[in-house]
Design a protein around this motif. Structure first.
Motif, PDB file in Angstrom:
ATOM      1  N   LEU A 103      -2.442  -8.432   2.092  1.00 19.13           N
ATOM      2  CA  LEU A 103      -1.765  -7.287   2.702  1.00 19.13           C
ATOM      3  C   LEU A 103      -0.447  -6.952   2.003  1.00 19.13           C
ATOM      4  O   LEU A 103       0.287  -6.077   2.454  1.00 19.13           O
TER       5      LEU A 103
ATOM      6  N   ILE B 142       0.369  -3.276   1.129  1.00 20.01           N
ATOM      7  CA  ILE B 142       0.399  -2.247   2.165  1.00 20.01           C
ATOM      8  C   ILE B 142       1.772  -1.578   2.178  1.00 20.01           C
ATOM      9  O   ILE B 142       2.797  -2.227   2.385  1.00 20.01           O
TER      10      ILE B 142
ATOM     11  N   VAL C 149      -5.889   0.786   1.461  1.00 18.85           N
ATOM     12  CA  VAL C 149      -6.325  -0.601   1.439  1.00 18.85           C
ATOM     13  C   VAL C 149      -7.723  -0.640   0.835  1.00 18.85           C
ATOM     14  O   VAL C 149      -8.484   0.331   0.960  1.00 18.85           O
TER      15      VAL C 149
END
Length: 265
Positions: A160, A163, A180
């Protein structure tokens, strides 16, 4: 020290000894007669499961306090005799604002401090709506701060770190947006986002297509020979079935020359 007697009321204090009584104090002593909030912790939280539990410290919290109102949304309160505090879970519909004690069914003391409600995330849209592992998907919605997990059906995005939220305006409303990549082991199903304010699941499914448009070369051979199979949506291929005889190893997927959407294996 002295214990405040029952029936005392707010006013100035006087102290007496064998010689007589003192003049009234310059300051006024306040006698608390109704439940009051002194402080609460934490000072922010969410109503989405698992909802935040708030501990309230104050005066006379065992005197008829049955609930606490979170700026328009009441929630049952529990009195803790061991330390004289109240505990209450942030209710659905809570809004940022002061806390108010509900005493014997009536609104009582309101805190000076503000409790901040962390709003639940929402998904407005995602595009594209289908793709195989590695496909870049743009997700638009609100309250994405503090994302800790993203799942495509049951397949979790492992990294992540990339992000990055950016604002985007749609029909006069400001949303948040980020991109993503679909996990390699994703299957068709909803997109789930877990953020600081709670968990949200998309209403529509993200579709991971099954392999299609299959061709092969050569068209015949014997066991142990290498065959090239062409088609679409081979990313993440785990099995090839030769008329009932299945193999799950030695499968290699590559992009076909000049056909970005096709794969061969």
């Amino acid at each position: 020290t002295a214990v405040v007697p029952n029936g005392a009321s707010s006013g100035r204090l006087m102290v007496s000894n064998t010689a007589g009584g003192s003049a009234p104090s310059t300051g006024t002593y306040e006698v608390i007669t109704n439940p009051e909030i002194i402080s609460f912790t934490p000072n922010q939280g969410k109503a989405a499961a698992p909802a935040t539990v708030v501990t309230i410290t104050g005066w006379l919290l065992n005197q008829g306090v049955t609930a606490v109102d979170f700026n328009g949304a009441p929630a049952d309160a529990t009195y803790n005799a061991a330390d004289g505090t109240l505990t209450v879970t942030v209710p659905t519909g809570a809004a940022t604002g002061p806390l108010t004690l509900i005493v014997n069914g009536e609104r009582g003391h309101t805190s000076e401090d503000i409790f901040t409600v962390i709003p639940e995330p929402s998904i407005y849209s995602f595009t594209p709506t289908s793709g195989v592992g590695g496909t870049e998907v743009t997700i638009t919605g609100t309250n994405f701060e503090g994302i800790t997990a993203i799942l495509f059906n049951e397949a979790e995005v492992e990294d992540l770190s990339g992000i990055a939220l950016k604002p985007v305006e749609i029909e006069g409303i400001t949303y948040q947006q980020f991109t993503v990549n679909v996990p390699a082991d994703a299957t068709s199903g909803p997109i789930t986002i877990i953020a600081r304010g709670g968990t949200v699941e998309s209403e529509d499914d993200f579709v991971v297509p099954v392999p299609t448009q299959i061709t092969f070369n050569p068209s015949e051979s014997y066991a142990g020979e290498l065959v090239t199979i062409s088609g679409k949506y081979f990313t993440g291929a785990t099995e090839v079935d030769f008329n009932g005889k299945k193999i799950t190893t030695s499968i290699t997927v590559v992009d076909a020359p000049d056909e970005d959407s096709d794969n061969s294996e």
